[in-house]
Design a protein around this motif. Structure first.
Motif, PDB file in Angstrom:
ATOM      1  N   PRO A  53      14.141 -18.007 -24.750  1.00  0.00           N
ATOM      2  CA  PRO A  53      14.088 -16.267 -24.672  1.00  0.00           C
ATOM      3  C   PRO A  53      14.068 -15.451 -25.467  1.00  0.00           C
ATOM      4  CG  PRO A  53      16.226 -17.883 -24.070  1.00  0.00           C
ATOM      5  CD  PRO A  53      15.235 -18.892 -24.588  1.00  0.00           C
ATOM      6  N   ILE A  54      14.087 -14.389 -25.568  1.00  0.00           N
ATOM      7  CA  ILE A  54      12.877 -13.025 -26.539  1.00  0.00           C
ATOM      8  C   ILE A  54      14.093 -12.207 -27.008  1.00  0.00           C
ATOM      9  CG2 ILE A  54      11.521 -11.389 -27.405  1.00  0.00           C
ATOM     10  CD1 ILE A  54       9.589 -13.087 -25.248  1.00  0.00           C
ATOM     11  N   LYS A  55      14.453 -12.502 -28.079  1.00  0.00           N
ATOM     12  CA  LYS A  55      16.247 -11.890 -28.579  1.00  0.00           C
ATOM     13  C   LYS A  55      15.374  -9.837 -28.350  1.00  0.00           C
ATOM     14  CE  LYS A  55      19.491 -10.323 -32.569  1.00  0.00           C
ATOM     15  NZ  LYS A  55      19.211 -10.696 -33.452  1.00  0.00           N
ATOM     16  N   GLY A  56      16.831  -9.185 -27.350  1.00  0.00           N
ATOM     17  CA  GLY A  56      16.776  -8.019 -26.792  1.00  0.00           C
ATOM     18  C   GLY A  56      15.966  -8.041 -26.141  1.00  0.00           C
ATOM     19  N   TRP A  57      15.486  -8.906 -24.832  1.00  0.00           N
ATOM     20  CA  TRP A  57      14.363  -8.348 -24.090  1.00  0.00           C
ATOM     21  C   TRP A  57      15.576  -9.203 -22.281  1.00  0.00           C
ATOM     22  CZ3 TRP A  57       8.820 -10.567 -23.392  1.00  0.00           C
ATOM     23  CH2 TRP A  57       8.565 -10.079 -24.497  1.00  0.00           C
ATOM     24  N   GLU A  58      16.060  -7.571 -21.758  1.00  0.00           N
ATOM     25  CA  GLU A  58      16.562  -8.844 -20.769  1.00  0.00           C
ATOM     26  C   GLU A  58      15.536  -9.312 -19.600  1.00  0.00           C
ATOM     27  OE1 GLU A  58      19.261  -7.188 -20.003  1.00  0.00           O
ATOM     28  OE2 GLU A  58      20.043  -6.739 -22.259  1.00  0.00           O
ATOM     29  N   PRO A  59      16.040  -9.938 -18.320  1.00  0.00           N
ATOM     30  CA  PRO A  59      15.393 -10.800 -17.485  1.00  0.00           C
ATOM     31  C   PRO A  59      14.074  -9.899 -16.809  1.00  0.00           C
ATOM     32  CG  PRO A  59      17.093 -11.048 -17.199  1.00  0.00           C
ATOM     33  CD  PRO A  59      17.307 -10.605 -18.138  1.00  0.00           C
ATOM     34  N   LYS A  60      14.042  -8.466 -17.062  1.00  0.00           N
ATOM     35  CA  LYS A  60      13.016  -7.687 -16.286  1.00  0.00           C
ATOM     36  C   LYS A  60      11.869  -7.352 -16.729  1.00  0.00           C
ATOM     37  CE  LYS A  60      15.672  -3.589 -17.839  1.00  0.00           C
ATOM     38  NZ  LYS A  60      16.051  -2.517 -16.724  1.00  0.00           N
ATOM     39  N   ASP A  61      12.238  -7.084 -18.337  1.00  0.00           N
ATOM     40  CA  ASP A  61      11.432  -7.719 -19.275  1.00  0.00           C
ATOM     41  C   ASP A  61      10.046  -8.582 -19.978  1.00  0.00           C
ATOM     42  OD1 ASP A  61      13.077  -4.781 -20.403  1.00  0.00           O
ATOM     43  OD2 ASP A  61      13.819  -6.640 -21.568  1.00  0.00           O
ATOM     44  N   TYR A  62      11.193  -9.821 -19.242  1.00  0.00           N
ATOM     45  CA  TYR A  62       9.315 -10.780 -19.460  1.00  0.00           C
ATOM     46  C   TYR A  62       8.026 -10.453 -18.291  1.00  0.00           C
ATOM     47  CZ  TYR A  62      12.659 -12.853 -21.832  1.00  0.00           C
ATOM     48  OH  TYR A  62      13.973 -13.776 -22.827  1.00  0.00           O
ATOM     49  N   ILE A  63       8.413  -9.870 -17.014  1.00  0.00           N
ATOM     50  CA  ILE A  63       7.528  -9.474 -16.439  1.00  0.00           C
ATOM     51  C   ILE A  63       7.203  -8.251 -16.852  1.00  0.00           C
ATOM     52  CG2 ILE A  63       6.660  -8.577 -13.758  1.00  0.00           C
ATOM     53  CD1 ILE A  63       8.919 -11.057 -13.301  1.00  0.00           C
ATOM     54  N   GLN A  64       7.278  -7.824 -17.301  1.00  0.00           N
ATOM     55  CA  GLN A  64       7.025  -5.690 -17.329  1.00  0.00           C
ATOM     56  C   GLN A  64       6.121  -6.439 -18.642  1.00  0.00           C
ATOM     57  OE1 GLN A  64       6.859  -3.509 -15.896  1.00  0.00           O
ATOM     58  NE2 GLN A  64       5.637  -2.729 -17.617  1.00  0.00           N
ATOM     59  N   LYS A  65       6.873  -6.923 -19.866  1.00  0.00           N
ATOM     60  CA  LYS A  65       5.745  -6.921 -21.743  1.00  0.00           C
ATOM     61  C   LYS A  65       4.067  -7.707 -21.059  1.00  0.00           C
ATOM     62  CE  LYS A  65       8.668  -5.462 -23.865  1.00  0.00           C
ATOM     63  NZ  LYS A  65       8.901  -4.184 -24.552  1.00  0.00           N
ATOM     64  N   ILE A  66       4.762  -9.110 -19.758  1.00  0.00           N
ATOM     65  CA  ILE A  66       3.296  -9.460 -19.336  1.00  0.00           C
ATOM     66  C   ILE A  66       2.136  -8.769 -18.959  1.00  0.00           C
ATOM     67  CG2 ILE A  66       2.598 -12.034 -18.644  1.00  0.00           C
ATOM     68  CD1 ILE A  66       5.125 -13.435 -18.904  1.00  0.00           C
ATOM     69  N   TYR A  67       2.912  -8.669 -18.299  1.00  0.00           N
ATOM     70  CA  TYR A  67       1.979  -7.156 -17.470  1.00  0.00           C
ATOM     71  C   TYR A  67       1.396  -6.119 -18.074  1.00  0.00           C
ATOM     72  CZ  TYR A  67       0.469  -3.316 -14.887  1.00  0.00           C
ATOM     73  OH  TYR A  67      -0.146  -2.596 -13.989  1.00  0.00           O
ATOM     74  N   GLU A  68       2.219  -5.118 -19.349  1.00  0.00           N
ATOM     75  CA  GLU A  68       1.469  -4.591 -20.719  1.00  0.00           C
ATOM     76  C   GLU A  68       0.615  -5.621 -21.277  1.00  0.00           C
ATOM     77  OE1 GLU A  68       5.234  -2.899 -22.448  1.00  0.00           O
ATOM     78  OE2 GLU A  68       5.817  -2.285 -20.358  1.00  0.00           O
ATOM     79  N   LEU A  69       1.088  -6.395 -21.844  1.00  0.00           N
ATOM     80  CA  LEU A  69       0.216  -7.251 -22.598  1.00  0.00           C
ATOM     81  C   LEU A  69      -1.791  -7.645 -21.278  1.00  0.00           C
ATOM     82  CD1 LEU A  69      -0.136  -9.236 -24.978  1.00  0.00           C
ATOM     83  CD2 LEU A  69       0.686 -10.954 -23.602  1.00  0.00           C
ATOM     84  N   PHE A  70      -1.781  -8.063 -20.717  1.00  0.00           N
ATOM     85  CA  PHE A  70      -2.333  -8.383 -19.538  1.00  0.00           C
ATOM     86  C   PHE A  70      -3.093  -6.986 -19.749  1.00  0.00           C
ATOM     87  CE2 PHE A  70      -0.921 -12.580 -18.196  1.00  0.00           C
ATOM     88  CZ  PHE A  70      -1.869 -12.954 -18.587  1.00  0.00           C
ATOM     89  N   ASN A  71      -2.823  -6.259 -19.307  1.00  0.00           N
ATOM     90  CA  ASN A  71      -3.468  -4.682 -18.911  1.00  0.00           C
ATOM     91  C   ASN A  71      -3.733  -4.059 -20.198  1.00  0.00           C
ATOM     92  OD1 ASN A  71      -3.751  -3.258 -16.583  1.00  0.00           O
ATOM     93  ND2 ASN A  71      -2.378  -1.257 -16.745  1.00  0.00           N
ATOM     94  N   ASN A  72      -2.957  -4.295 -21.188  1.00  0.00           N
ATOM     95  CA  ASN A  72      -3.719  -3.452 -22.743  1.00  0.00           C
ATOM     96  C   ASN A  72      -5.312  -4.419 -22.889  1.00  0.00           C
ATOM     97  OD1 ASN A  72      -1.639  -1.294 -22.525  1.00  0.00           O
ATOM     98  ND2 ASN A  72      -0.177  -2.660 -23.345  1.00  0.00           N
ATOM     99  N   SER A  73      -5.201  -5.817 -22.828  1.00  0.00           N
ATOM    100  CA  SER A  73      -5.792  -6.303 -23.079  1.00  0.00           C
ATOM    101  C   SER A  73      -7.948  -6.258 -22.459  1.00  0.00           C
ATOM    102  CB  SER A  73      -5.889  -7.462 -23.505  1.00  0.00           C
ATOM    103  OG  SER A  73      -5.499  -8.061 -21.898  1.00  0.00           O
ATOM    104  N   SER A  74      -8.283  -5.580 -23.367  1.00  0.00           N
ATOM    105  CA  SER A  74     -10.016  -5.303 -22.695  1.00  0.00           C
ATOM    106  C   SER A  74     -10.258  -6.786 -21.415  1.00  0.00           C
ATOM    107  CB  SER A  74     -11.035  -4.952 -23.400  1.00  0.00           C
ATOM    108  OG  SER A  74     -11.041  -6.394 -23.759  1.00  0.00           O
ATOM    109  N   PRO A  75     -10.358  -7.871 -21.845  1.00  0.00           N
ATOM    110  CA  PRO A  75     -10.126  -8.862 -20.570  1.00  0.00           C
ATOM    111  C   PRO A  75     -10.156  -8.993 -19.212  1.00  0.00           C
ATOM    112  CG  PRO A  75      -9.964  -9.823 -23.023  1.00  0.00           C
ATOM    113  CD  PRO A  75      -9.618  -8.629 -22.661  1.00  0.00           C
ATOM    114  N   TYR A  76      -8.033  -8.382 -19.470  1.00  0.00           N
ATOM    115  CA  TYR A  76      -7.399  -8.646 -17.809  1.00  0.00           C
ATOM    116  C   TYR A  76      -7.712  -6.937 -17.830  1.00  0.00           C
ATOM    117  CZ  TYR A  76      -7.143 -13.428 -19.127  1.00  0.00           C
ATOM    118  OH  TYR A  76      -7.584 -14.449 -19.036  1.00  0.00           O
ATOM    119  N   ARG A  77      -7.620  -5.701 -18.508  1.00  0.00           N
ATOM    120  CA  ARG A  77      -7.120  -4.136 -17.682  1.00  0.00           C
ATOM    121  C   ARG A  77      -8.199  -4.062 -16.281  1.00  0.00           C
ATOM    122  NH1 ARG A  77      -9.334  -2.095 -21.589  1.00  0.00           N
ATOM    123  NH2 ARG A  77      -7.563  -2.094 -22.580  1.00  0.00           N
TER     124      ARG A  77
END
Length: 146
Positions: A80-104
């Motif tokens: 678990p990541i402090k301060g993250w709600e369950p819905k945040d995990y998918i959103q943050k992973i999505y943003e991580l991929f979408n904000n990187s050039s190989p996965y955008r």
């Protein structure tokens, strides 16, 4: 007993993925795993990533004319990541991929996963799973995000 040989040949030649597709899939999963565990936002909580479903059982069906793509599921186990709600995990992973050039442009946010599309060949569903508590006990300590 002669039918067993024919059946195995049928599976190998007509049903199962060929070795090139398996190698490509495994290479992409390895790259995704390294990307996630090396990211600033997940490296402290990353536990492991493992194949799931038909990918784990090696029963992925070869694409057909009607269904030209196949999919593979990968579960990403996280502390678990402090301060993250369950819905945040998918959103943050999505943003991580979408904000990187190989996965955008390859990433799409789904209900329980982030889908990575690979040029009409296949897609990989990345499913975050939180591990809470001590030892690994499927029924009490694992939570698939939804």
């Amino acid at each position: 007993m002669k039918l067993v040989k024919h059946f195995n040949e049928f599976l190998l030649n007509n049903v199962n993925l060929n070795q090139h597709r398996i190698d490509t899939l495994e290479s992409r999963v390895s790259t995704i795993t390294n990307f996630l565990k090396g990211s600033d936002s997940l490296k402290a909580s990353f536990i492991t990533a493992i194949p799931q479903g038909s990918y784990a059982h090696r029963t992925i069906i070869k694409p057909t004319v009607k269904k030209a793509v196949f999919d593979a599921d990968v579960v990403v186990y996280l502390k678990p990541i402090k301060g993250w709600e369950p819905k945040d995990y998918i959103q943050k992973i999505y943003e991580l991929f979408n904000n990187s050039s190989p996965y955008r442009g390859k990433a799409s946010r789904q209900t329980r996963c982030v889908k990575l599309n690979y040029a009409g060949e296949f897609h990989i569903d990345v499913v975050p799973c939180i591990r809470k508590g001590g030892f690994f006990r499927v029924s009490k300590n694992l939570y698939v995000i939804s």
